[in-house]
Design an enzyme around this catalytic site. Sequence first.
Site, PDB file in Angstrom:
ATOM      1  N   ARG A   1       0.841  -1.206   0.000  1.00  0.00           N
ATOM      2  CA  ARG A   1       0.000   0.000   0.000  1.00  0.00           C
ATOM      3  C   ARG A   1       0.877   1.257   0.000  1.00  0.00           C
ATOM      4  O   ARG A   1       2.107   1.170   0.044  1.00  0.00           O
ATOM      5  CB  ARG A   1      -0.897   0.007   1.232  1.00  0.00           C
ATOM      6  N   GLY A   2       0.203   2.404  -0.056  1.00  0.00           N
ATOM      7  CA  GLY A   2       0.874   3.704   0.129  1.00  0.00           C
ATOM      8  C   GLY A   2       2.031   3.929  -0.833  1.00  0.00           C
ATOM      9  O   GLY A   2       1.963   3.615  -2.029  1.00  0.00           O
TER      10      GLY A   2
ATOM     11  N   ASP B   1       8.249 -10.759   7.259  1.00  0.00           N
ATOM     12  CA  ASP B   1       8.461  -9.683   8.226  1.00  0.00           C
ATOM     13  C   ASP B   1       9.952  -9.383   8.199  1.00  0.00           C
ATOM     14  O   ASP B   1      10.764 -10.242   8.580  1.00  0.00           O
ATOM     15  CB  ASP B   1       8.003 -10.143   9.621  1.00  0.00           C
TER      16      ASP B   1
ATOM     17  N   GLY C   1       8.289   0.867   6.546  1.00  0.00           N
ATOM     18  CA  GLY C   1       8.590   1.714   7.699  1.00  0.00           C
ATOM     19  C   GLY C   1       7.405   1.753   8.637  1.00  0.00           C
ATOM     20  O   GLY C   1       6.268   1.479   8.228  1.00  0.00           O
TER      21      GLY C   1
ATOM     22  N   LYS D   1       5.536   8.373  20.832  1.00  0.00           N
ATOM     23  CA  LYS D   1       5.333   8.682  22.267  1.00  0.00           C
ATOM     24  C   LYS D   1       6.480   9.593  22.663  1.00  0.00           C
ATOM     25  O   LYS D   1       7.604   9.420  22.158  1.00  0.00           O
ATOM     26  CB  LYS D   1       5.448   7.406  23.130  1.00  0.00           C
TER      27      LYS D   1
ATOM     28  N   LEU E   1       9.554  10.687  24.834  1.00  0.00           N
ATOM     29  CA  LEU E   1      10.591   9.741  25.263  1.00  0.00           C
ATOM     30  C   LEU E   1      10.329   9.144  26.649  1.00  0.00           C
ATOM     31  O   LEU E   1      10.445   7.931  26.847  1.00  0.00           O
ATOM     32  CB  LEU E   1      11.952  10.457  25.213  1.00  0.00           C
TER      33      LEU E   1
ATOM     34  N   ASN F   1       7.609   8.620  28.109  1.00  0.00           N
ATOM     35  CA  ASN F   1       6.429   7.728  28.130  1.00  0.00           C
ATOM     36  C   ASN F   1       6.550   6.566  27.152  1.00  0.00           C
ATOM     37  O   ASN F   1       5.602   5.806  26.978  1.00  0.00           O
ATOM     38  CB  ASN F   1       5.168   8.532  27.734  1.00  0.00           C
TER      39      ASN F   1
ATOM     40  N   TYR G   1      11.689   7.223  15.832  1.00  0.00           N
ATOM     41  CA  TYR G   1      11.566   7.293  14.364  1.00  0.00           C
ATOM     42  C   TYR G   1      12.631   8.226  13.785  1.00  0.00           C
ATOM     43  O   TYR G   1      13.287   7.903  12.798  1.00  0.00           O
ATOM     44  CB  TYR G   1      10.156   7.793  14.037  1.00  0.00           C
TER      45      TYR G   1
HETATM   46  P1  NAI Z   1       2.423   2.805   5.173  1.00  0.00           P
HETATM   47  O1  NAI Z   1       2.267   2.529   6.635  1.00  0.00           O
HETATM   48  O2  NAI Z   1       1.212   3.116   4.372  1.00  0.00           O
HETATM   49  O3  NAI Z   1       3.175   1.565   4.467  1.00  0.00           O
HETATM   50  C1  NAI Z   1       4.300   0.921   5.046  1.00  0.00           C
HETATM   51  C2  NAI Z   1       4.317  -0.501   4.569  1.00  0.00           C
HETATM   52  O4  NAI Z   1       5.425  -1.173   5.197  1.00  0.00           O
HETATM   53  C3  NAI Z   1       3.037  -1.265   4.972  1.00  0.00           C
HETATM   54  O5  NAI Z   1       2.515  -1.948   3.851  1.00  0.00           O
HETATM   55  C4  NAI Z   1       3.511  -2.220   6.051  1.00  0.00           C
HETATM   56  O6  NAI Z   1       2.791  -3.424   6.099  1.00  0.00           O
HETATM   57  C5  NAI Z   1       4.982  -2.443   5.626  1.00  0.00           C
HETATM   58  N1  NAI Z   1       5.781  -2.919   6.764  1.00  0.00           N
HETATM   59  C6  NAI Z   1       5.912  -2.317   7.978  1.00  0.00           C
HETATM   60  N2  NAI Z   1       6.685  -3.078   8.775  1.00  0.00           N
HETATM   61  C7  NAI Z   1       7.054  -4.161   8.056  1.00  0.00           C
HETATM   62  C8  NAI Z   1       7.841  -5.302   8.344  1.00  0.00           C
HETATM   63  N3  NAI Z   1       8.391  -5.491   9.551  1.00  0.00           N
HETATM   64  N4  NAI Z   1       8.021  -6.218   7.379  1.00  0.00           N
HETATM   65  C9  NAI Z   1       7.431  -6.077   6.156  1.00  0.00           C
HETATM   66  N5  NAI Z   1       6.679  -5.006   5.824  1.00  0.00           N
HETATM   67  C10 NAI Z   1       6.485  -4.063   6.773  1.00  0.00           C
HETATM   68  O7  NAI Z   1       3.508   3.956   5.071  1.00  0.00           O
HETATM   69  P2  NAI Z   1       3.809   5.004   3.898  1.00  0.00           P
HETATM   70  O8  NAI Z   1       3.209   6.285   4.280  1.00  0.00           O
HETATM   71  O9  NAI Z   1       3.514   4.425   2.576  1.00  0.00           O
HETATM   72  O10 NAI Z   1       5.399   5.166   4.080  1.00  0.00           O
HETATM   73  C11 NAI Z   1       6.368   4.437   3.336  1.00  0.00           C
HETATM   74  C12 NAI Z   1       7.746   4.860   3.789  1.00  0.00           C
HETATM   75  O11 NAI Z   1       7.900   6.275   3.662  1.00  0.00           O
HETATM   76  C13 NAI Z   1       8.040   4.534   5.243  1.00  0.00           C
HETATM   77  O12 NAI Z   1       9.399   4.169   5.383  1.00  0.00           O
HETATM   78  C14 NAI Z   1       7.756   5.844   5.957  1.00  0.00           C
HETATM   79  O13 NAI Z   1       8.452   5.929   7.176  1.00  0.00           O
HETATM   80  C15 NAI Z   1       8.281   6.830   4.926  1.00  0.00           C
HETATM   81  N6  NAI Z   1       7.714   8.189   5.050  1.00  0.00           N
HETATM   82  C16 NAI Z   1       6.391   8.453   4.800  1.00  0.00           C
HETATM   83  C17 NAI Z   1       5.897   9.751   4.886  1.00  0.00           C
HETATM   84  C18 NAI Z   1       4.455  10.115   4.584  1.00  0.00           C
HETATM   85  O14 NAI Z   1       4.117  11.314   4.618  1.00  0.00           O
HETATM   86  N7  NAI Z   1       3.578   9.195   4.283  1.00  0.00           N
HETATM   87  C19 NAI Z   1       6.782  10.856   5.268  1.00  0.00           C
HETATM   88  C20 NAI Z   1       8.137  10.470   5.502  1.00  0.00           C
HETATM   89  C21 NAI Z   1       8.580   9.189   5.383  1.00  0.00           C
END
Ligand code: NAI
Length: 468
Positions: free
Chosen positions: A239-240, A283, A312, A317, A319, A321, A375
């Site tokens: 997703r995303g 995972d 990601g 939280k 620090l 807490n 983070y």
């Molecule tokens: P999201 O939460 O929609 O997607 C993250 C995906 O990573 C999910 O499909 C989840 O299942 C997968 N995932 C998480 N832990 C996992 C694990 N242990 N093993 C396998 N898969 C795992 O997040 P989004 O918004 O698409 O973000 C993608 C990246 O961009 C992340 O690294 C996030 O930190 C970074 N990011 C996003 C921002 C935003 O505004 N959306 C801003 C800055 C950075």
Amino acid sequence: MSDLYLRIVNTPVGKTAAQSLGLPAPVPLERLKRTDQPFIEGNVLVGAADGGKAIAALGNTLGASAAVLHHASGNSSLSDSSKAGNKARPLDLSAENSETFSALVFDATGLKGPGELRALYDFFHPTIKKLGRNARVLIIGQTPSSCRRPPQAAAQQALEGFVRSVGKEIGKKGATANLLWMSPGAEEQLESSVRFFLSPRSAYVSGQVVRIGKSAASPTINPVAPLTGKIALVTGASRGIGAAIAETLARDGATVIGLDFPSTMAELEKVTTAINGKPLACDITDADAPGMIADFIEEHFGGVDLVIHNAGITRDKTLGNMPEHFWEMTIAVNLTAEELIDEKLIQRELINENGRIVCISSISGIAGNFGQTNYSAAKCGVIGYVEAMARQMKNGMTINAIAPGFIETQMTAAMPITIREAGRRMNSLSQGGQPVDVAEAIAWYCNPASNGVNGNVVRVCGQSLIGK
Ligand code: NAI
């Protein structure tokens, strides 16, 4: 995800209301519509300070584009602009002219001291107000650390402040400004970056500085499908942003292995089936994940070309807490897993020649954020990791990072409205980015011709007001 304010303010009534109330009126950004779309169209003006080393290469790249190319004339500090080649027609900047520009491109590599910065004024002062909506400003300089004389380093460093300020002035038009700092002799490596930063693919990238090094000759670019034949691993692809990365790399010709948690299999399979990719349930924090990923790649493809560490999580939280497992999980997913997966793939020689590794950092990793010590530490660690790994890359491999700002995803849609609105508006373009904006920047890093782009952290944030 939808930005209602952006839609309303771009209706005639909404525009008038925003103007009379002094509210921001963001211009909708133009993004790529078709892969065979020209990277730039309309009037493009190129110019060079005396002694510019990139002007001929710029003339070649732009001369082959769909743009109507002009070179600056009528000012003695810009006389080397004529080296842009015979496809560029002279445009006298000392005379009145009525052109609207889709891009202003300036070769500042020849600047040898602060006195010569005047060439910037001579080129941009008469032209900047003539930039159209969604236009581009792109400056090519020389990496300051490669300058032998302090005055030259000062002039080249000055370009960074100049570009960041220009980006803030032109953002209200949906226009962007960026700087490419090239190492001496890296002219041949400029093309893929010039194309990216002038095209709609970089719609949400502004105020950025990219270092381009000299490397082996860049291969000829197939602009429609530059990643044909490449195998890509994308983590967090269900997703995303991860789904957009998978779709964009596949659009550009790559075969994608989409990896995500076993619990997301239904969504992941939807993404991978649509792009003829392969799903991988895993995972990434499991102790046996790196070995399992390596086995999968070896068995199905024999190797991988593009490794995109997108997965990601946040566990916010303050620090005092913060439970221990919030700290542990956030560091493990966002930082440690990337390092361990790369280590295994490199050790088993599964990353092919000219491979690309791309990590996702975050503005929070650059500026810090309340309630995100875990983070921000992890995402800042990603930057340290990328910079150190870049120095060890062999066989034409590169590693770079993207630091997204406010991107419209499920994660940001879940924020309280006041924080969400502040995140959306606090950048030069006064709007949030789309997942595809991050994906397009990753596709540029992955382009075979981006072989001089190594060790960079580029923000896809519309030039967010927070952080550098
Ligand atoms: P999201 O939460 O929609 O997607 C993250 C995906 O990573 C999910 O499909 C989840 O299942 C997968 N995932 C998480 N832990 C996992 C694990 N242990 N093993 C396998 N898969 C795992 O997040 P989004 O918004 O698409 O973000 C993608 C990246 O961009 C992340 O690294 C996030 O930190 C970074 N990011 C996003 C921002 C935003 O505004 N959306 C801003 C800055 C950075």
